[in-house]
Design a protein around this motif. Structure first.
Motif, PDB file in Angstrom:
ATOM      1  N   PHE A   4      29.256  72.618 -40.235  1.00 33.64           N
ATOM      2  CA  PHE A   4      29.110  71.875 -41.486  1.00 33.64           C
ATOM      3  C   PHE A   4      30.474  71.471 -42.036  1.00 33.64           C
ATOM      4  CE2 PHE A   4      25.150  74.376 -41.327  1.00 33.64           C
ATOM      5  CZ  PHE A   4      24.230  73.350 -41.480  1.00 33.64           C
ATOM      6  N   GLY A   5      31.480  72.354 -41.862  1.00 33.04           N
ATOM      7  CA  GLY A   5      32.837  71.993 -42.253  1.00 33.04           C
ATOM      8  C   GLY A   5      33.376  70.846 -41.421  1.00 33.04           C
ATOM      9  N   ILE A   6      33.096  70.883 -40.115  1.00 31.86           N
ATOM     10  CA  ILE A   6      33.510  69.790 -39.228  1.00 31.86           C
ATOM     11  C   ILE A   6      32.842  68.485 -39.665  1.00 31.86           C
ATOM     12  CG2 ILE A   6      33.337  68.884 -36.873  1.00 31.86           C
ATOM     13  CD1 ILE A   6      33.538  71.799 -35.894  1.00 31.86           C
ATOM     14  N   GLY A   7      31.555  68.561 -40.008  1.00 32.74           N
ATOM     15  CA  GLY A   7      30.830  67.368 -40.438  1.00 32.74           C
ATOM     16  C   GLY A   7      31.403  66.745 -41.691  1.00 32.74           C
ATOM     17  N   ALA A   8      31.796  67.582 -42.647  1.00 34.49           N
ATOM     18  CA  ALA A   8      32.394  67.058 -43.876  1.00 34.49           C
ATOM     19  C   ALA A   8      33.713  66.349 -43.576  1.00 34.49           C
ATOM     20  CB  ALA A   8      32.609  68.196 -44.868  1.00 34.49           C
ATOM     21  N   ALA A   9      34.506  66.932 -42.674  1.00 34.53           N
ATOM     22  CA  ALA A   9      35.786  66.310 -42.306  1.00 34.53           C
ATOM     23  C   ALA A   9      35.577  64.991 -41.567  1.00 34.53           C
ATOM     24  CB  ALA A   9      36.600  67.277 -41.440  1.00 34.53           C
ATOM     25  N   LEU A  10      34.608  64.957 -40.656  1.00 34.55           N
ATOM     26  CA  LEU A  10      34.314  63.723 -39.930  1.00 34.55           C
ATOM     27  C   LEU A  10      33.833  62.621 -40.864  1.00 34.55           C
ATOM     28  CD1 LEU A  10      32.518  65.082 -36.724  1.00 34.55           C
ATOM     29  CD2 LEU A  10      34.770  64.007 -36.848  1.00 34.55           C
ATOM     30  N   ALA A  11      33.083  63.007 -41.898  1.00 37.23           N
ATOM     31  CA  ALA A  11      32.568  62.006 -42.836  1.00 37.23           C
ATOM     32  C   ALA A  11      33.698  61.315 -43.581  1.00 37.23           C
ATOM     33  CB  ALA A  11      31.599  62.662 -43.817  1.00 37.23           C
ATOM     34  N   VAL A  12      34.797  62.015 -43.808  1.00 42.47           N
ATOM     35  CA  VAL A  12      35.968  61.390 -44.430  1.00 42.47           C
ATOM     36  C   VAL A  12      36.507  60.285 -43.519  1.00 42.47           C
ATOM     37  CG1 VAL A  12      38.323  61.759 -45.242  1.00 42.47           C
ATOM     38  CG2 VAL A  12      36.559  63.459 -45.729  1.00 42.47           C
ATOM     39  N   PHE A  13      36.547  60.557 -42.210  1.00 44.24           N
ATOM     40  CA  PHE A  13      36.960  59.536 -41.250  1.00 44.24           C
ATOM     41  C   PHE A  13      35.985  58.357 -41.254  1.00 44.24           C
ATOM     42  CE2 PHE A  13      36.480  57.901 -36.849  1.00 44.24           C
ATOM     43  CZ  PHE A  13      37.723  57.291 -36.718  1.00 44.24           C
ATOM     44  N   GLY A  14      34.673  58.660 -41.336  1.00 41.29           N
ATOM     45  CA  GLY A  14      33.675  57.601 -41.398  1.00 41.29           C
ATOM     46  C   GLY A  14      33.842  56.732 -42.627  1.00 41.29           C
ATOM     47  N   PHE A  15      34.209  57.345 -43.744  1.00 36.26           N
ATOM     48  CA  PHE A  15      34.460  56.593 -44.972  1.00 36.26           C
ATOM     49  C   PHE A  15      35.601  55.592 -44.761  1.00 36.26           C
ATOM     50  CE2 PHE A  15      36.879  56.035 -48.890  1.00 36.26           C
ATOM     51  CZ  PHE A  15      35.897  55.667 -49.786  1.00 36.26           C
ATOM     52  N   TYR A  16      36.668  56.038 -44.124  1.00 37.92           N
ATOM     53  CA  TYR A  16      37.810  55.159 -43.861  1.00 37.92           C
ATOM     54  C   TYR A  16      37.405  53.995 -42.953  1.00 37.92           C
ATOM     55  CZ  TYR A  16      42.167  53.482 -41.814  1.00 37.92           C
ATOM     56  OH  TYR A  16      43.187  52.686 -41.371  1.00 37.92           O
ATOM     57  N   MET A  17      36.641  54.286 -41.902  1.00 39.27           N
ATOM     58  CA  MET A  17      36.217  53.242 -40.968  1.00 39.27           C
ATOM     59  C   MET A  17      35.380  52.184 -41.671  1.00 39.27           C
ATOM     60  SD  MET A  17      37.439  53.745 -37.910  1.00 39.27           S
ATOM     61  CE  MET A  17      36.332  52.665 -36.999  1.00 39.27           C
ATOM     62  N   ARG A  18      34.484  52.624 -42.519  1.00 35.12           N
ATOM     63  CA  ARG A  18      33.568  51.677 -43.161  1.00 35.12           C
ATOM     64  C   ARG A  18      34.249  50.869 -44.259  1.00 35.12           C
ATOM     65  NH1 ARG A  18      27.630  54.671 -42.937  1.00 35.12           N
ATOM     66  NH2 ARG A  18      27.292  54.036 -40.771  1.00 35.12           N
ATOM     67  N   ARG A  19      35.258  51.424 -44.863  1.00 34.20           N
ATOM     68  CA  ARG A  19      35.996  50.675 -45.862  1.00 34.20           C
ATOM     69  C   ARG A  19      36.704  49.474 -45.250  1.00 34.20           C
ATOM     70  NH1 ARG A  19      36.012  50.778 -51.286  1.00 34.20           N
ATOM     71  NH2 ARG A  19      38.282  50.661 -51.363  1.00 34.20           N
ATOM     72  N   ASN A  20      36.949  49.521 -43.943  1.00 36.46           N
ATOM     73  CA  ASN A  20      37.678  48.451 -43.265  1.00 36.46           C
ATOM     74  C   ASN A  20      36.783  47.538 -42.425  1.00 36.46           C
ATOM     75  OD1 ASN A  20      40.759  49.012 -43.715  1.00 36.46           O
ATOM     76  ND2 ASN A  20      39.853  51.018 -43.301  1.00 36.46           N
ATOM     77  N   MET A  21      35.468  47.680 -42.562  1.00 41.87           N
ATOM     78  CA  MET A  21      34.548  46.797 -41.846  1.00 41.87           C
ATOM     79  C   MET A  21      34.445  45.447 -42.556  1.00 41.87           C
ATOM     80  SD  MET A  21      31.568  49.597 -40.982  1.00 41.87           S
ATOM     81  CE  MET A  21      30.298  48.380 -41.274  1.00 41.87           C
ATOM     82  N   VAL A  22      34.117  44.399 -41.808  1.00 38.28           N
ATOM     83  CA  VAL A  22      33.881  43.085 -42.413  1.00 38.28           C
ATOM     84  C   VAL A  22      32.418  42.979 -42.837  1.00 38.28           C
ATOM     85  CG1 VAL A  22      35.696  41.978 -41.078  1.00 38.28           C
ATOM     86  CG2 VAL A  22      33.369  42.006 -40.170  1.00 38.28           C
ATOM     87  N   GLU A  23      32.184  42.191 -43.872  1.00 37.31           N
ATOM     88  CA  GLU A  23      30.804  41.944 -44.294  1.00 37.31           C
ATOM     89  C   GLU A  23      30.143  40.957 -43.344  1.00 37.31           C
ATOM     90  OE1 GLU A  23      27.849  42.759 -45.375  1.00 37.31           O
ATOM     91  OE2 GLU A  23      28.859  43.446 -47.198  1.00 37.31           O
ATOM     92  N   THR A  24      28.816  41.009 -43.237  1.00 37.19           N
ATOM     93  CA  THR A  24      28.117  40.105 -42.324  1.00 37.19           C
ATOM     94  C   THR A  24      28.029  38.699 -42.908  1.00 37.19           C
ATOM     95  OG1 THR A  24      25.890  40.511 -43.229  1.00 37.19           O
ATOM     96  CG2 THR A  24      26.709  42.058 -41.556  1.00 37.19           C
ATOM     97  N   GLU A  25      27.988  37.721 -42.016  1.00 37.67           N
ATOM     98  CA  GLU A  25      27.880  36.328 -42.453  1.00 37.67           C
ATOM     99  C   GLU A  25      26.544  36.073 -43.140  1.00 37.67           C
ATOM    100  OE1 GLU A  25      28.603  33.647 -39.297  1.00 37.67           O
ATOM    101  OE2 GLU A  25      30.610  34.423 -38.832  1.00 37.67           O
ATOM    102  N   ALA A  26      25.483  36.724 -42.655  1.00 36.95           N
ATOM    103  CA  ALA A  26      24.158  36.521 -43.236  1.00 36.95           C
ATOM    104  C   ALA A  26      24.145  36.926 -44.704  1.00 36.95           C
ATOM    105  CB  ALA A  26      23.111  37.321 -42.460  1.00 36.95           C
ATOM    106  N   PHE A  27      24.745  38.065 -45.039  1.00 33.84           N
ATOM    107  CA  PHE A  27      24.787  38.476 -46.445  1.00 33.84           C
ATOM    108  C   PHE A  27      25.696  37.555 -47.246  1.00 33.84           C
ATOM    109  CE2 PHE A  27      26.989  40.633 -49.901  1.00 33.84           C
ATOM    110  CZ  PHE A  27      25.912  40.963 -50.700  1.00 33.84           C
ATOM    111  N   THR A  28      26.840  37.185 -46.683  1.00 32.83           N
ATOM    112  CA  THR A  28      27.786  36.327 -47.399  1.00 32.83           C
ATOM    113  C   THR A  28      27.143  34.993 -47.760  1.00 32.83           C
ATOM    114  OG1 THR A  28      29.635  37.365 -46.211  1.00 32.83           O
ATOM    115  CG2 THR A  28      30.057  35.260 -47.301  1.00 32.83           C
ATOM    116  N   ARG A  29      26.401  34.413 -46.813  1.00 26.38           N
ATOM    117  CA  ARG A  29      25.708  33.147 -47.092  1.00 26.38           C
ATOM    118  C   ARG A  29      24.668  33.326 -48.188  1.00 26.38           C
ATOM    119  NH1 ARG A  29      25.342  32.719 -41.406  1.00 26.38           N
ATOM    120  NH2 ARG A  29      23.139  33.309 -41.557  1.00 26.38           N
ATOM    121  N   GLU A  30      23.919  34.408 -48.130  1.00 24.70           N
ATOM    122  CA  GLU A  30      22.871  34.644 -49.114  1.00 24.70           C
ATOM    123  C   GLU A  30      23.453  34.913 -50.494  1.00 24.70           C
ATOM    124  OE1 GLU A  30      19.085  34.405 -50.191  1.00 24.70           O
ATOM    125  OE2 GLU A  30      19.742  34.216 -48.105  1.00 24.70           O
ATOM    126  N   ALA A  31      24.550  35.663 -50.536  1.00 20.61           N
ATOM    127  CA  ALA A  31      25.175  35.988 -51.821  1.00 20.61           C
ATOM    128  C   ALA A  31      25.750  34.757 -52.514  1.00 20.61           C
ATOM    129  CB  ALA A  31      26.273  37.023 -51.613  1.00 20.61           C
TER     130      ALA A  31
END
Length: 426
Positions: free
Chosen positions: A189-216
């Motif tokens: 569970f401690g490992i999972g919490a640490a990995l989730a911090v890495f997942g947060f960083y990865m997702r903060r740097n993802m691009v938004e999809t074109e489909a949502f951008t067009r709709e928005a």
């Protein structure tokens, strides 16, 4: 950056976060054999497992709320933002379980805190599936959408496999059984919490999809729930095609490790090794059948699962209860997982292809989460309860009946590869 490279990086970013979230969630099930007594002291190990299975089911019962909230957020504010929030909630849930005092120290508050942590994780996963399925489907090209979106279940299975491998390493190399029961179960569970911090960083740097951008960019009033209710047929298809698949999935993955110990009579180490090896091979089948669905359509692949699942579930589970040989048990579990791949490899893209972009995350996530809560999340509890009652074979027929109901939906639903709404104006 070339469009292909950007697409692959986006798929990788979404998939890695998905892997981490599912690792965090599945660690609970993988290690419950070791920490059940710490929160639910009882002389009967099966009763301990029943209590931990009930808390596991609770994490699923809250998932519709997560599917609703995160689906609304993803359709209003973006897929990337919703995915970032979901991995943050999972991190908090895992951290709470890692440091939670036991029943011996704080009494009844221990299972209460455990329950609250599972609620956080359930909220996270409730939003993760619909938003992740939407994101991966929208960033993929139409010709390879089945193949690329199948990586949602590749990473989902990898998360479960990583949880199982963590248990295997701790069992075989680092800790004794007594150490695992005393304090070692906190490590994953401690490992999972640490990995989730890495997942947060990865997702903060993802691009938004074109489909949502067009709709928005469209200047129109947006009432997601009201619009979702205008698609009752699509909602019904999501519920129907999910019912049998999710019950079979949680039977052959999450519940199977305990089934191999309590019903087949194998040791914990044997059950863990069978789970890890069969899950690895199962993972490899996902992109293969996703690729096949891009060539022949989604419906034939789903039909294959429905027919074989209806015919083979009772024979496979019955044969498992009668064997005491670990290799035979492995082959039977693998056969069941190969059949199940007809559902898991493409179910996410099928659901995403049913809805327009403005309600896609909500349309995929909410009805799916409701169905998983009722059937997938309770699989372990129902199986254990019927085992206690001496009617375990009833569970086999229950799984078969749900798969057959899904088969009926597969026979009448349109093939979404040919009628996809992802590429259509919405």
């Amino acid at each position: 950056m070339s469009p292909l490279r950007q697409r692959l990086l986006s798929i990788f970013g979404g998939s890695v976060g998905n892997l981490i979230e599912w690792y965090d969630f599945y660690v609970y099930s993988a290690f419950s054999l070791y920490f059940a007594h710490a929160f639910f002291p009882d002389a009967d190990p099966l009763v301990q497992q029943l209590n931990t299975a009930g808390v596991f089911a609770l994490g699923f019962l809250i998932r519709p709320v997560g599917g609703w909230l995160m689906g609304l957020y993803a359709d209003l504010r973006g897929r990337r933002s919703a995915l970032t929030v979901s991995v943050t909630l999972m991190c908090l849930g895992s951290l709470v379980i890692a440091v939670c005092p036991t029943y011996a120290r704080i009494g009844v508050m221990a299972p209460v805190v455990l329950m609250l942590a599972r609620l956080l994780q359930g909220l996270s996963l409730g939003g993760e599936y619909g938003t992740s399925a939407t994101y991966l489907s929208e960033v993929a090209t139409s010709r390879h959408r089945g193949f690329y979106s199948s990586f949602q279940y590749v990473t989902l299975i990898m998360g479960q496999l990583l949880a199982t491998l963590t248990l295997l390493v701790l069992q075989r190399l680092l800790l004794t059984g007594a150490q695992l029961e005393a304090w070692g179960w906190r490590i994953p569970f401690g490992i999972g919490a640490a990995l989730a911090v890495f997942g947060f960083y990865m997702r903060r740097n993802m691009v938004e999809t074109e489909a949502f951008t067009r709709e928005a960019a469209k200047p129109s009033a947006h009432h997601p729930m009201r619009e979702l209710l205008r698609h009752p047929k699509e909602i019904g298809v999501v519920v129907g095609l999910t019912m049998g698949g999710t019950l079979a999935f949680y039977t052959y993955t999450v519940y199977m490790q305990k089934f191999l110990v309590n019903s087949v009579g194998l040791t914990r180490d044997e059950a863990t090794l069978i789970s890890a090896s069969s899950l690895f091979l199962y993972m490899l089948f996902q992109p293969v059948l996703g690729f096949v669905s891009d060539k022949v359509g989604r419906r034939p692949v789903l039909m294959g699962f429905g027919i074989l699942g209806t015919l083979c579930t009772v024979p496979l589970l019955t044969a498992l209860t009668r064997t005491r040989d670990a290799f035979t048990a492995f082959m039977l579990v693998l056969a069941a997982l190969i059949i199940l791949s007809g559902y898991t490899s493409i179910n996410a893209v099928v659901k995403a292809e049913l809805f327009p972009a403005r309600i896609r995350a909500l349309g995929v996530g909410l009805p799916y989460a409701l169905t998983v809560s009722l059937f997938g999340g309770t699989a372990e509890y129902v199986g254990t309860r019927l085992k206690l009652a001496g009617r375990e074979e009833w569970f086999f027929w229950y799984v078969t009946a749900c798969i057959f109901c899904s088969l009926l939906v597969y026979t009448v639903m349109p093939d979404t590869r040919r009628h996809s709404r992802i590429d259509a104006a919405s």
